[in-house]
Scaffold this active site. Sequence first.
Site, mmCIF file in Angstrom:
data_model
loop_
_atom_site.group_PDB
_atom_site.id
_atom_site.type_symbol
_atom_site.label_atom_id
_atom_site.label_comp_id
_atom_site.label_asym_id
_atom_site.label_seq_id
_atom_site.Cartn_x
_atom_site.Cartn_y
_atom_site.Cartn_z
ATOM 1 N N SER A 124 39.937 5.060 19.466
ATOM 2 C CA SER A 124 38.755 5.514 19.576
ATOM 3 C C SER A 124 38.407 7.032 20.127
ATOM 4 C CB SER A 124 37.808 4.602 20.142
ATOM 5 O OG SER A 124 36.559 5.092 20.663
ATOM 6 N N TYR A 149 36.451 -1.525 27.718
ATOM 7 C CA TYR A 149 36.719 -1.447 26.341
ATOM 8 C C TYR A 149 37.352 -0.095 26.288
ATOM 9 C CZ TYR A 149 36.560 -0.008 21.453
ATOM 10 O OH TYR A 149 36.637 0.585 20.162
ATOM 11 N N LYS A 153 41.655 0.752 24.788
ATOM 12 C CA LYS A 153 42.273 1.809 23.841
ATOM 13 C C LYS A 153 43.234 2.479 24.550
ATOM 14 C CE LYS A 153 39.830 -0.448 20.595
ATOM 15 N NZ LYS A 153 40.888 -1.006 19.393
#
Length: 335
Positions: A124, A149, A153
């Site tokens: 992302s 979050y 990644k």
Amino acid sequence: MAVLVTGGAGYIGTHTLVELSAAGYESVVLDNLSNSCETALERVMEITGDNYKFYKGDIADREIYKRIFEENDIDACIHFAGLKSVAESVSFPLHYFQNNIIGSLILVEELFKRNVKKLIFSSSATVYGEPAFVPITEDCPKGEIPSPYGKTKSMIEEMLMDIAKADREFSCALLRYFNPIGAHESGRIGEDPNDIPNNLMPYITQVAVGRLPRLRVFGDDYDTRDGSGVRDYIHVTDLADGHVKALQNMKKGVSVYNLGTGNGTSVLEMVKAFQEANGVDVPYYITDRRPGDVGECYCSAAKAEKELGWKATRDINKMCEDAWNWQKNNPNGYR
Ligand code: NAD
Ligand code: UFG
């Protein structure tokens, strides 16, 4: 030869299954349906006319891989499975580290046990944090990542890079998505958030369809054209096609690609574009900035164009039309 698609029942996964079929690939899906449903897969089969083997299970469940590999000839994996809510990850970081990091680690171990060494990972733009410069190129340094979050990644990226250093046979593409929106043009599959949407486009479509009263525009005092936040929105079908191109161009080692359009659109521009594309009203009001948001985030996707021969082709108007086509035909999503 088949591609194992983890998280294949989700928003980007379903759209990618469609593009994989169009390119002649056979896909096998592993998904625990924690944020999706089987109806989505049935709709994909309706669009493509293909049948997909579906394994309902968790990427961290080692047992399920025995069946998957006994019953299929897997050659590569596209790994979408993961939890993706920024806000939820702040409240439940352990759950995010467990699901995303431990899950990915077990997946890679199980793939390697069977000598499957081609992996495409959903990363992302969040790994860039507050970007050091725009347009963001792949060599832009990673920034302070505001959410657990986003950290999952980045940590998974690091893990895959270390694995590639130790095993020269490993081919891995890290695809850093910018802001996927829109839906398949059939209107049969699309984004279906469980609760009140966090993201802009599903919020807009739910206001337009009457499920929510008004859009909140988070901040009009950023250093941008009109003060609202700027993002690089990309049609989910273009994004899905990026996975097919990555699969067709796998090379040894880790390759990082930004998948975006290279164009920034502000929140207020998006509201206007949606209203104009669809002739529907989207009432909104301006409120405070959302904590953790950056003002401006858009990429240069030149590397993907050069190395993968991939370029996003659908414009904001098409993204708005397709998002609305999905929402108006499925006012309650897949339910
Ligand atoms: P999604 O929630 O629609 O799809 C993810 C799928 O993974 C769901 O079907 C869910 O049920 C499944 N899943 C989650 N944890 C699992 C587990 N432990 N085992 C098996 N299945 C599991 O999300 P999406 O928008 O399609 O995103 C796909 C991937 O792309 C995610 O990894 C996400 O973090 C990443 N990503 C998404 C965006 C975005 O804006 N949508 C942006 C950047 C990166
Ligand atoms: N926004 C609003 N109102 C809303 C929702 C969003 O004004 O109700 C604004 C945000 O402030 C931001 C823009 O719309 O300026 C886009 O916000 P999104 O929540 O749609 O997307 P983000 O860029 O914040 O985050 C998305 C994904 C993350 C991913 C990140 C990578 O949700 O998972 O892109 O860039 F990490």
